[in-house]
Design a protein around this motif. Structure first.
Motif, mmCIF file in Angstrom:
data_model
loop_
_atom_site.group_PDB
_atom_site.id
_atom_site.type_symbol
_atom_site.label_atom_id
_atom_site.label_comp_id
_atom_site.label_asym_id
_atom_site.label_seq_id
_atom_site.Cartn_x
_atom_site.Cartn_y
_atom_site.Cartn_z
ATOM 1 N N THR A 274 -69.494 -22.722 -4.296
ATOM 2 C CA THR A 274 -70.698 -23.492 -3.987
ATOM 3 C C THR A 274 -70.471 -24.989 -4.236
ATOM 4 O O THR A 274 -70.305 -25.757 -3.304
ATOM 5 N N TRP A 275 -70.421 -25.388 -5.510
ATOM 6 C CA TRP A 275 -70.330 -26.819 -5.825
ATOM 7 C C TRP A 275 -69.050 -27.452 -5.294
ATOM 8 O O TRP A 275 -69.067 -28.590 -4.811
ATOM 9 N N LEU B 164 -68.994 -29.075 -1.764
ATOM 10 C CA LEU B 164 -69.840 -30.213 -1.408
ATOM 11 C C LEU B 164 -69.030 -31.451 -1.051
ATOM 12 O O LEU B 164 -69.329 -32.131 -0.061
ATOM 13 N N ILE C 264 -76.365 -29.258 7.387
ATOM 14 C CA ILE C 264 -76.950 -29.419 6.053
ATOM 15 C C ILE C 264 -77.858 -28.234 5.724
ATOM 16 O O ILE C 264 -77.851 -27.713 4.600
ATOM 17 N N LEU C 265 -78.628 -27.783 6.712
ATOM 18 C CA LEU C 265 -79.495 -26.626 6.500
ATOM 19 C C LEU C 265 -78.672 -25.381 6.179
ATOM 20 O O LEU C 265 -78.991 -24.625 5.236
ATOM 21 N N SER D 77 -77.208 -25.616 2.653
ATOM 22 C CA SER D 77 -78.242 -25.419 1.629
ATOM 23 C C SER D 77 -78.598 -23.943 1.493
ATOM 24 O O SER D 77 -78.688 -23.406 0.374
ATOM 25 N N ILE E 122 -75.810 -21.907 -0.230
ATOM 26 C CA ILE E 122 -75.809 -22.044 -1.691
ATOM 27 C C ILE E 122 -76.977 -21.274 -2.295
ATOM 28 O O ILE E 122 -76.836 -20.588 -3.319
ATOM 29 N N ILE E 123 -78.143 -21.346 -1.644
ATOM 30 C CA ILE E 123 -79.328 -20.650 -2.158
ATOM 31 C C ILE E 123 -79.114 -19.138 -2.167
ATOM 32 O O ILE E 123 -79.585 -18.429 -3.076
ATOM 33 N N SER F 238 -84.099 -17.081 -0.633
ATOM 34 C CA SER F 238 -83.086 -16.543 0.272
ATOM 35 C C SER F 238 -83.616 -15.402 1.121
ATOM 36 O O SER F 238 -82.899 -14.881 1.973
#
Length: 345
Positions: free
Chosen positions: A132-133, A136, A202-203, A206, A209-210, A333
Motif C-alpha cells: 500500500t504505502w 505511493l 487516483i480513485l 484510493s 488501499i481501502i 470497501s
C-alpha cells in the motif's frame, strides 16, 4: 525492535514518500526514494529469520537497481534538455528507461518476480506497508510524468500484469502470495488507465488501499497465513469471516460491491479510446482473479472443520473484536458503488 527505533524508522518511511511526492527536482525525488527504501529494509529484516533475510536482500537489490535506473534516466534527460525539472521529461530513451524503473519499483509484470517472494518472507504488518504505502511514491512520479510515458508500453504492461495476477494467484496456498498477485493485478488496472485518465487512476489507487488494508488486518487478527487456516475461521471467529467473504468479493470486482467501480470506469474509458481488444483481455483476466477470490470466500465461510482437527492451536485462538478503523475501511470497501456518479460526473 525497540519501539522508539521502530517509530523513527516508520517516520523515515513516511518522510521519504512525502519528499518524493512533493518534489519537482529529479535529485530530490531520488533522495526521497532512497530514504524510503533504506528505512523499510530494517522493518522487513526485524524478524531474524532466514526467510526475512532473503526477502530483505531481494527487496533491497530490486529497489536499488530501480533507483539507479531512475537516477541514470533523469541524468540523461537533464544532459539532453538542460533541465532537472520532473515535468520536463522529453527525451524518449530516458522516458522508456524511467517507465521500466518505476514499473520495477511498483512490481508491474514482467518485472514483478520480487513481490511475491518478499511478501512471503515478511509479517502481515510489513506486507501491508509494502503493497500500500510503498506504492505511493512510484505512482506519484508516474502521475507527474504521464504526458511523457508511451501509452502503448503502459497498456502492454497493464495486460501482462492483469493476466499474471490472475494466473499466478490460482495455484497459491499462501495468503501473502495470493495478496501479492492480487496487488500485481490491481497495479495492472492502474497502469492501463495512467495515460488516459488520471482522475480514475487516483480513485483506483484510493479504493485499492481501502480494500487491501482491512484484508491484511483481518488476516493478522485471525493469524491466517495459508488457505488451510481459513477453513477454521467460521468456527473460531465468525464475526470476521462474514465481512472477510464480502471483502474478498469486493477485491475481485464483483458487483454491486465497491471493487467493481474502478474496473467499470477503466473498461468504459478504454472503450471510449477505441481500445476494446485491450479492454476485453483485461476483463477476462479479471475473471481469473475473481475465481480465486470466490474460492477463498467459500473456504472462509462455508467450510466447517471438525473439532477433531490436529491443529489444536487454532482452536485455542481467542478472536479479537475488529477495531473501529478496520470496520470503517471494510464498510467503505463494500458500499461505495452507488456513489460512482459523484467521483466521475
Amino acid at each position: 525492535m525497540n519501539p522508539t527505533m521502530y517509530s523513527i524508522i516508520l517516520s523515515n518511511v513516511a518522510i521519504g514518500t512525502i519528499i518524493t511526492m512533493t518534489s519537482h527536482h529529479w535529485l530530490l525525488a531520488w533522495i526521497g526514494l532512497e530514504l524510503n527504501t533504506l528505512a523499510i529494509v530494517p522493518i522487513i529484516a526485524k524478524q531474524h529469520h532466514p526467510r526475512a533475510t532473503e526477502a530483505t536482500t531481494k527487496y533491497f537489490l530490486t529497489q536499488e537497481a530501480a533507483s539507479a535506473m531512475i537516477l541514470f534516466a533523469s541524468t540523461v534527460n537533464a544532459w539532453t534538455t538542460g533541465s532537472w525539472d520532473i515535468s520536463q521529461l522529453t527525451y524518449p530513451p530516458a522516458c522508456a528507461l524511467l517507465t521500466l524503473a518505476l514499473s520495477m519499483k511498483l512490481g508491474l509484470a514482467p518485472l514483478h518476480f520480487w513481490l511475491p517472494e518478499v511478501l512471503q518472507g515478511t509479517s502481515m504488518n510489513t506486507a501491508l506497508i509494502i503493497v500500500t504505502w510503498q506504492k505511493l511514491a512510484p505512482i506519484s512520479l508516474m502521475f507527474m510524468v504521464h504526458n511523457s510515458i508511451n501509452p502503448m508500453i503502459m497498456l502492454i504492461m497493464a495486460m501482462i500484469s492483469t493476466l499474471t495476477g490472475g494466473w499466478g494467484g490460482l495455484n497459491q496456498t499462501q495468503m501473502r502470495k495470493i495478496m501479492a498477485f492480487s496487488s500485481i493485478a490491481h497495479l495492472g488496472w492502474m497502469a492501463g488507465i495512467l495515460t488516459l485518465n488520471q482522475n480514475i487512476l487516483i480513485l483506483n489507487l484510493s479504493l485499492y488501499i481501502i480494500m487491501t488494508a482491512p484484508m491484511f488486518l483481518m488476516l493478522k487478527y485471525t493469524t491466517s497465513k495459508t488457505i488451510k487456516d481459513l477453513t477454521t475461521m467460521w468456527t473460531t471467529s465468525p464475526q470476521i469471516a462474514a465481512p472477510l467473504m464480502i471483502l474478498l468479493m469486493s477485491l475481485g470486482g464483483l458487483p454491486p460491491l465497491t471493487g467493481f467501480m474502478p474496473k467499470w470506469l477503466i473498461l468504459q474509458e478504454l472503450v471510449t479510446y477505441n481500445l476494446a481488444p485491450i479492454a476485453t483481455i483485461m476483463a477476462i483476466s479479471a475473471l481469473l482473479s475473481l475465481f480465486f477470490y470466490l474460492r477463498l470466500s467459500y473456504i472462509a465461510t462455508l467450510t466447517m472443520h471438525p473439532t477433531t482437527t490436529k491443529d489444536s492451536n487454532k482452536w485455542r485462538f481467542q478472536p479479537k473484536p475488529l477495531t473501529t478503523p478496520t470496520m470503517t475501511l471494510t464498510m467503505l470497501s463494500l458500499l461505495l458503488l452507488p456513489m460512482t456518479p459523484l467521483f466521475c460526473p
